[in-house]
Design an enzyme around this catalytic site. Structure first.
Site, mmCIF file in Angstrom:
data_model
loop_
_atom_site.group_PDB
_atom_site.id
_atom_site.type_symbol
_atom_site.label_atom_id
_atom_site.label_comp_id
_atom_site.label_asym_id
_atom_site.label_seq_id
_atom_site.Cartn_x
_atom_site.Cartn_y
_atom_site.Cartn_z
ATOM 1 N N ASN A 129 0.849 -1.255 -0.127
ATOM 2 C CA ASN A 129 0.019 -0.009 -0.110
ATOM 3 C C ASN A 129 0.879 1.244 0.099
ATOM 4 O OD1 ASN A 129 -2.962 -0.345 0.162
ATOM 5 N ND2 ASN A 129 -2.488 -1.973 1.589
ATOM 6 N N ARG A 179 3.648 -0.199 25.909
ATOM 7 C CA ARG A 179 2.804 0.083 24.925
ATOM 8 C C ARG A 179 2.883 1.875 24.704
ATOM 9 N NH1 ARG A 179 -0.317 -2.542 21.350
ATOM 10 N NH2 ARG A 179 -0.507 -4.320 22.366
ATOM 11 N N MET A 185 0.864 -2.959 11.992
ATOM 12 C CA MET A 185 0.382 -3.720 12.828
ATOM 13 C C MET A 185 0.499 -3.965 14.489
ATOM 14 S SD MET A 185 -1.019 -5.322 10.305
ATOM 15 C CE MET A 185 -1.572 -7.208 10.801
ATOM 16 N N ARG A 186 0.284 -2.645 14.813
ATOM 17 C CA ARG A 186 0.522 -2.302 16.241
ATOM 18 C C ARG A 186 -0.870 -1.771 16.742
ATOM 19 N NH1 ARG A 186 3.689 -5.130 19.215
ATOM 20 N NH2 ARG A 186 3.550 -3.526 20.622
ATOM 21 N N ILE A 187 -1.338 -2.132 17.706
ATOM 22 C CA ILE A 187 -2.636 -1.392 18.259
ATOM 23 C C ILE A 187 -1.938 -0.205 19.007
ATOM 24 C CG2 ILE A 187 -4.168 -1.478 20.324
ATOM 25 C CD1 ILE A 187 -4.672 -4.506 19.308
ATOM 26 N N ASN A 212 -6.187 4.917 8.134
ATOM 27 C CA ASN A 212 -6.010 3.637 8.225
ATOM 28 C C ASN A 212 -6.482 2.788 7.026
ATOM 29 O OD1 ASN A 212 -4.496 0.922 9.219
ATOM 30 N ND2 ASN A 212 -6.778 0.432 9.880
ATOM 31 N N HIS A 272 -8.345 -0.865 6.122
ATOM 32 C CA HIS A 272 -8.459 -2.033 6.435
ATOM 33 C C HIS A 272 -9.146 -3.169 5.477
ATOM 34 C CE1 HIS A 272 -9.696 -5.062 9.707
ATOM 35 N NE2 HIS A 272 -10.861 -5.023 9.209
ATOM 36 N N GLN A 297 -7.730 -3.221 -4.935
ATOM 37 C CA GLN A 297 -8.674 -2.273 -4.851
ATOM 38 C C GLN A 297 -7.985 -1.167 -3.482
ATOM 39 O OE1 GLN A 297 -11.234 -1.498 -6.601
ATOM 40 N NE2 GLN A 297 -10.789 -3.101 -7.640
HETATM 41 C C1 GRF Z 1 -3.319 -4.847 3.776
HETATM 42 O O1 GRF Z 1 -4.285 -5.682 3.418
HETATM 43 C C2 GRF Z 1 -3.932 -3.724 4.778
HETATM 44 O O2 GRF Z 1 -5.314 -3.482 4.402
HETATM 45 C C3 GRF Z 1 -3.774 -4.428 6.145
HETATM 46 O O3 GRF Z 1 -2.421 -4.977 5.977
HETATM 47 C C4 GRF Z 1 -2.117 -5.358 4.873
HETATM 48 C C5 GRF Z 1 -0.692 -4.512 4.604
HETATM 49 O O4 GRF Z 1 -0.156 -4.990 3.482
HETATM 50 N N1 GRF Z 1 -3.851 -3.484 7.302
HETATM 51 P P1 GRF Z 1 0.829 -4.007 2.831
HETATM 52 O O5 GRF Z 1 2.087 -3.857 3.712
HETATM 53 O O6 GRF Z 1 0.287 -2.858 2.467
HETATM 54 O O7 GRF Z 1 1.245 -4.772 1.322
#
Ligand code: GRF
Length: 211
Positions: free
Chosen positions: A14, A61, A86-88, A103, A105, A169
């Site tokens: 992304n 945290r 990937m952290r809360i 973000n 999702h 997408q």
């Molecule tokens: C994506 O599917 C995003 O929606 C989710 O984690 C994945 C991250 O993929 N939060 P990348 O690191 O952007 O390839």
């Protein structure tokens, strides 16, 4: 021009889509909580400043979030973009960036917050799945929705085939949403997002539905 900082944890596809979308923004830095994240190499190849704030080097945290915020603020961003981060995050961190933290999702929120969204979608037998760009609030995977795109779910889908269809997408709607922010087209009113553009949900229409 607005400055953005992108936070990642892993492969960074992304982030790459955002870097390659030719947006009217200055990408001030890409920061990872994992120094070994592949996405950092991609960002460096694009000539973007990179940094790592390793969560494993912090006792709590709160301490990690404080160190992360200090690093982010050193780049003075107008917008902080979570792209596979990937952290809360603590409530203090989220509140500090209220209205300028977004973000992506991999599900049509409010359905399927949390992890393993594609497995959950298949288990539930939903016929439509997708992805959501949203402002971040202290509740995980929750907050005012900026953009969504939908994809069909096929009977022979596996979590991997579905993830691939959704990811395609994601790579369209995330740069688009950031462009709207950069062009000052996004209004947050009563916890809802209004976008000042004709056909703001058009990315969903690009979805390749079967003929
Ligand atoms: C994506 O599917 C995003 O929606 C989710 O984690 C994945 C991250 O993929 N939060 P990348 O690191 O952007 O390839």
């Amino acid at each position: 021009m607005k400055r953005i900082v992108i936070l990642i944890s892993g492969r960074g596809s992304n982030m790459q889509a955002i870097l390659e979308a030719d947006l009217p923004v200055e990408i001030a830095a890409v920061i990872s909580n994992k120094p070994e994240a592949k996405g950092l190499e991609i960002a460096a190849r694009h000539g973007v400043a990179t940094a790592a704030v390793d969560h494993r080097q912090h006792a709590s945290r709160e301490q990690f979030d404080t160190a992360l915020a200090e690093k982010i603020d050193s780049y003075q961003p107008d917008l902080v973009v979570l792209a596979g981060f990937m952290r809360i995050l603590t409530e203090g961190f989220v509140n500090r960036y209220q209205g300028r933290l977004i973000n992506i999702h991999p599900a049509l929120l409010p359905a399927f917050p949390g992890l393993d969204t594609h497995e959950k979608a298949l288990q539930e037998g939903v016929k439509v799945h997708g992805c959501t760009v949203h402002f971040v609030t202290p509740a995980v995977d929750h907050g005012p929705i900026v953009a969504q795109a939908a994809v069909p779910v096929f009977q022979d889908d596996t979590p991997d085939t579905l993830a691939t269809r959704v990811l395609e997408q994601e790579h369209l709607i995330y740069p688009e949403a950031i462009r709207w922010f950069a062009e000052d087209r996004i209004r947050l009113e009563n916890n809802r997002v209004n976008v000042d553009i004709a056909h703001a949900s058009a990315p969903a229409l690009r979805t390749p539905w079967p003929a």
